[in-house]
Each structure stands twice: as C-alpha cells, then as structure tokens.
Design a protein around this motif. Structure first.
Motif, PDB file in Angstrom:
ATOM      1  N   PHE A 194      -9.035 -46.878  32.571  1.00 45.71           N
ATOM      2  CA  PHE A 194      -7.637 -47.240  32.806  1.00 45.71           C
ATOM      3  C   PHE A 194      -6.724 -46.316  32.015  1.00 45.71           C
ATOM      4  O   PHE A 194      -6.968 -46.020  30.852  1.00 45.71           O
ATOM      5  CB  PHE A 194      -7.401 -48.692  32.383  1.00 45.71           C
ATOM      6  N   SER A 195      -5.624 -45.864  32.648  1.00 44.25           N
ATOM      7  CA  SER A 195      -4.693 -44.958  31.966  1.00 44.25           C
ATOM      8  C   SER A 195      -3.273 -45.181  32.488  1.00 44.25           C
ATOM      9  O   SER A 195      -3.067 -45.336  33.697  1.00 44.25           O
ATOM     10  CB  SER A 195      -5.102 -43.499  32.195  1.00 44.25           C
ATOM     11  N   ARG A 196      -2.302 -45.235  31.567  1.00 42.77           N
ATOM     12  CA  ARG A 196      -0.903 -45.360  31.941  1.00 42.77           C
ATOM     13  C   ARG A 196      -0.045 -44.507  31.001  1.00 42.77           C
ATOM     14  O   ARG A 196      -0.318 -44.413  29.809  1.00 42.77           O
ATOM     15  CB  ARG A 196      -0.429 -46.821  31.872  1.00 42.77           C
TER      16      ARG A 196
ATOM     17  N   GLY B 222      -5.116 -56.909  35.674  1.00 38.71           N
ATOM     18  CA  GLY B 222      -5.196 -56.203  36.947  1.00 38.71           C
ATOM     19  C   GLY B 222      -3.906 -56.277  37.731  1.00 38.71           C
ATOM     20  O   GLY B 222      -3.844 -55.822  38.874  1.00 38.71           O
TER      21      GLY B 222
ATOM     22  N   ALA C 169       1.190 -51.843  29.946  1.00 39.82           N
ATOM     23  CA  ALA C 169      -0.126 -51.255  30.189  1.00 39.82           C
ATOM     24  C   ALA C 169      -1.235 -52.193  29.739  1.00 39.82           C
ATOM     25  O   ALA C 169      -2.244 -52.366  30.436  1.00 39.82           O
ATOM     26  CB  ALA C 169      -0.233 -49.908  29.476  1.00 39.82           C
TER      27      ALA C 169
ATOM     28  N   LYS D  58       0.461 -55.647  37.565  1.00 43.82           N
ATOM     29  CA  LYS D  58       1.562 -55.030  36.843  1.00 43.82           C
ATOM     30  C   LYS D  58       2.495 -56.085  36.289  1.00 43.82           C
ATOM     31  O   LYS D  58       2.801 -57.064  36.973  1.00 43.82           O
ATOM     32  CB  LYS D  58       2.347 -54.079  37.753  1.00 43.82           C
TER      33      LYS D  58
ATOM     34  N   TYR E 275      -1.623 -44.568  27.365  1.00 40.11           N
ATOM     35  CA  TYR E 275      -2.553 -45.630  26.977  1.00 40.11           C
ATOM     36  C   TYR E 275      -3.815 -45.451  27.802  1.00 40.11           C
ATOM     37  O   TYR E 275      -3.767 -45.370  29.028  1.00 40.11           O
ATOM     38  CB  TYR E 275      -1.933 -46.998  27.250  1.00 40.11           C
ATOM     39  N   ARG E 276      -4.955 -45.380  27.099  1.00 36.82           N
ATOM     40  CA  ARG E 276      -6.234 -45.209  27.796  1.00 36.82           C
ATOM     41  C   ARG E 276      -7.255 -46.180  27.234  1.00 36.82           C
ATOM     42  O   ARG E 276      -7.388 -46.335  26.024  1.00 36.82           O
ATOM     43  CB  ARG E 276      -6.752 -43.771  27.633  1.00 36.82           C
ATOM     44  N   LYS E 277      -7.936 -46.849  28.133  1.00 30.69           N
ATOM     45  CA  LYS E 277      -9.027 -47.735  27.737  1.00 30.69           C
ATOM     46  C   LYS E 277     -10.024 -47.780  28.882  1.00 30.69           C
ATOM     47  O   LYS E 277      -9.694 -48.240  29.991  1.00 30.69           O
ATOM     48  CB  LYS E 277      -8.504 -49.133  27.414  1.00 30.69           C
TER      49      LYS E 277
ATOM     50  N   GLU F 168      -1.418 -55.057  32.250  1.00 27.51           N
ATOM     51  CA  GLU F 168      -2.017 -54.663  33.524  1.00 27.51           C
ATOM     52  C   GLU F 168      -3.516 -54.435  33.381  1.00 27.51           C
ATOM     53  O   GLU F 168      -4.298 -54.788  34.266  1.00 27.51           O
ATOM     54  CB  GLU F 168      -1.346 -53.390  34.036  1.00 27.51           C
ATOM     55  N   ASN F 169      -3.932 -53.860  32.266  1.00 27.79           N
ATOM     56  CA  ASN F 169      -5.358 -53.609  32.055  1.00 27.79           C
ATOM     57  C   ASN F 169      -6.135 -54.909  31.922  1.00 27.79           C
ATOM     58  O   ASN F 169      -7.277 -55.016  32.378  1.00 27.79           O
ATOM     59  CB  ASN F 169      -5.537 -52.754  30.794  1.00 27.79           C
ATOM     60  N   ARG F 170      -5.512 -55.908  31.315  1.00 28.15           N
ATOM     61  CA  ARG F 170      -6.183 -57.194  31.121  1.00 28.15           C
ATOM     62  C   ARG F 170      -6.262 -58.011  32.408  1.00 28.15           C
ATOM     63  O   ARG F 170      -7.267 -58.654  32.698  1.00 28.15           O
ATOM     64  CB  ARG F 170      -5.433 -58.010  30.068  1.00 28.15           C
TER      65      ARG F 170
END
Length: 312
Positions: free
Chosen positions: A29-31, A56, A49, A58, A24-26, A52-54
């Motif tokens: 950010f990558s997971r 910050g 993912a 986990k 997942y990449r945005k 966490e991206n939204r």
C-alpha cells in the motif's frame, strides 16, 4: 538507541524534478503525503492513508468513518480546541508525535470505556523508558481533560495513575574540564565555538538560541543586555528574558554579522533547532564528549551562577 519516528510508515524520496516528497508505505500500500513534512495537509493525508490501509475505504467516502466517541474522534476534536491551537508550532510537533502513536494503536476504542487500569497497562509497556511513559501520561491527561470538557466522561483515567520515577539526574551537566576540552577542539571563529558560548552564557534552549541575533541586543540604563521571550511562551506573551552580556559573550557577538541570526548557516539562513542539535552531537563527539549535549549547557550555566552566589 534508535528513535521512534513521529509518523511511522512515512518515508522521503526525490521525484523526477529533484523535489523532496513524502509518502506512506506499508506492505504493497502506498499514498502520497506531499512535500511539507508535519504540516496540517501532511497530517491529514497521513491519517487518511492509515484509515484507507486499515479499512480498504477512502476516508470521507460516504458517511464519516470516524466512530463517534472514539479516541480518533477525541484527538480530532482536541486538534481544533483553543488549548491546542494556542501552542507553539514546535510544541505541537512534539506533542503530535506522542499522540499519533497512541491513536495509531488505540484510535478505534471508545473513550468512555477506557479506565485507570487500561491507562496503567498502556503506560506499563513503556516502563523500560520511564521518561517516555511520563510524557505519554501527560498527553493522555490533556486528551482526557478535553473529553471531560466535551462531557464524554466525568473522571480523567490518566490523572488517576502515578508518574514513573526517573533514576539519575537527567541530562549530563558539563563540568569545567569538559568545557575546556570542547573549546580546545573548536576554536574561536567556528560556529561550534559560537554555539556553545552563546548557550553557556545565556542558558538559552536550542529553539531560542537559533533565533537570537543583533535584534535581541538592547541598550538599557544598566548597559547592553540580551533580551528575548522564550519560543514556548511567545503566544502567551511570556516573561521577557533580559540577560546582562558577559564579557566573553560580548566579545563573541561583536565578531558576528548583524544581518542574520548569530548561529546562521553558511548561507546566512536561520538554523533549525533540530539542525543545531544534530551539529552539537557531531561537535561534542569530535571533542570526545559523548555525554555532553546542548541541554547540559543550560545546567552548566545554572551551576556557574549558583557557584557565583546567585539566588534560585
């Protein structure tokens, strides 16, 4: 028209060992999402993912980050419900693609606060694609039915809305001229010829056609018949489809190996429904039949039966 991806932000790559993997990449950010696209583990990693991206943080660190009573909470509960677990895997994949896009946009909203007017506004954004709007409406109806079962709400806001009218007659029905043109381009002995012959004389959907083989040919008091249960009803022990073998279909299958599915790949492996759909698009384009598709063959089969005097 470009199709919307089931898991936005997920992309494939090949690692140093030659293994196809997903992440997942945005932005920056990558997971990692693993190797099994669409699997339960993949979806779990994908959801974590996004969270966490939204935020910050986990998912799972400390107390649960899912807001009780939210759409996120409802979807997670629905995925554990018997009505979801009883669905066929292909159906789950299709439904999940619609549900996850909805959750991505509205996941943090509280279910109890969603009213008919809100659902109408959500569906209204898809007014230009009424089929997509109606599919979303059906999935929301199921989700909010589950919310009623959980006693979160008393009325289903999705079922208080009206479905969009679909213009036209849906998938194009092959006519006899188009069938003849296809067979003129793809001769006997090719997979392209076998695939259309099989679907034309059975009315089988792609997901069922790729699974058919000699194991489905049964000797009955009425002669040889092709028998199977549709993939979408197998878990509920659906009605047995039993079809007499048309001479053209019998001629075809007698030339095919008995140790693999009728539409197996060149390596003798089973072909996926999506793979068959992609090949059908290529084969139809090669025959200059841009409007024709696998689903249209089912309608052509029904048309032929009606013209022959068959009952509904």
């Amino acid at each position: 028209m470009k199709q919307r991806r089931t898991y936005p932000g997920a992309s494939a790559y090949t690692d140093r060992h030659g293994m196809r993997r997903w992440r997942y990449r945005k932005g920056g950010f990558s997971r990692e999402l693993g190797t099994a696209y669409g699997s339960e583990d993949f979806v779990r990693r994908y959801e974590a993912a996004i969270h966490e991206n939204r935020t910050g943080r986990k998912a799972g660190a400390g107390a649960s980050q899912t807001v009780p009573g939210s759409i996120n909470d409802l979807v997670a509960s629905y995925y554990r419900a018997p009505e979801w677990c009883g669905l066929a895997e292909l159906t789950k994949k299709t439904y999940r693609g619609i549900i996850e896009l909805f959750r991505l946009e509205h996941g943090e909203k509280l279910v109890v606060r969603i009213e008919r007017k809100h659902v109408m506004a959500i569906l209204g954004k898809k007014a230009d694609t009424p089929s997509a709007a109606n599919n979303l409406r059906k999935r929301l109806g199921q989700l909010f039915d589950h919310a009623i079962a959980l006693e979160w709400i008393k009325a289903n806001p999705a079922r208080l809305t009206k479905a969009y009218k679909i213009s036209g007659s849906g998938y194009h029905t092959w006519d006899e001229t188009e069938i003849a043109r296809y067979f003129a381009r793809h001769e006997t002995g090719t997979v392209a010829h076998s695939a259309v012959t099989l679907m034309l004389y059975t009315g089988a959907a792609r997901v069922d056609a790729v699974a058919l083989g000699w194991a489905n040919i049964k000797e009955t008091p009425d002669g040889l018949r092709l028998q199977y249960r549709r993939q979408k009803t197998q878990r509920s022990n659906g009605i047995l489809v039993s079809i007499p073998l048309h001479p053209d279909l019998l001629d075809l299958i007698q030339t095919l190996p008995k140790d693999r599915p009728f539409l197996a790949t060149a390596y003798g492996k089973g072909r996926s429904p999506d793979g068959l759909g992609n090949k059908m698009r290529e084969w139809c384009n090669a025959a200059q039949l841009p409007e024709c598709s696998a689903h249209g063959l089912r309608k052509a089969c029904a048309r032929r039966l009606a013209e022959a005097g068959a009952t509904a």
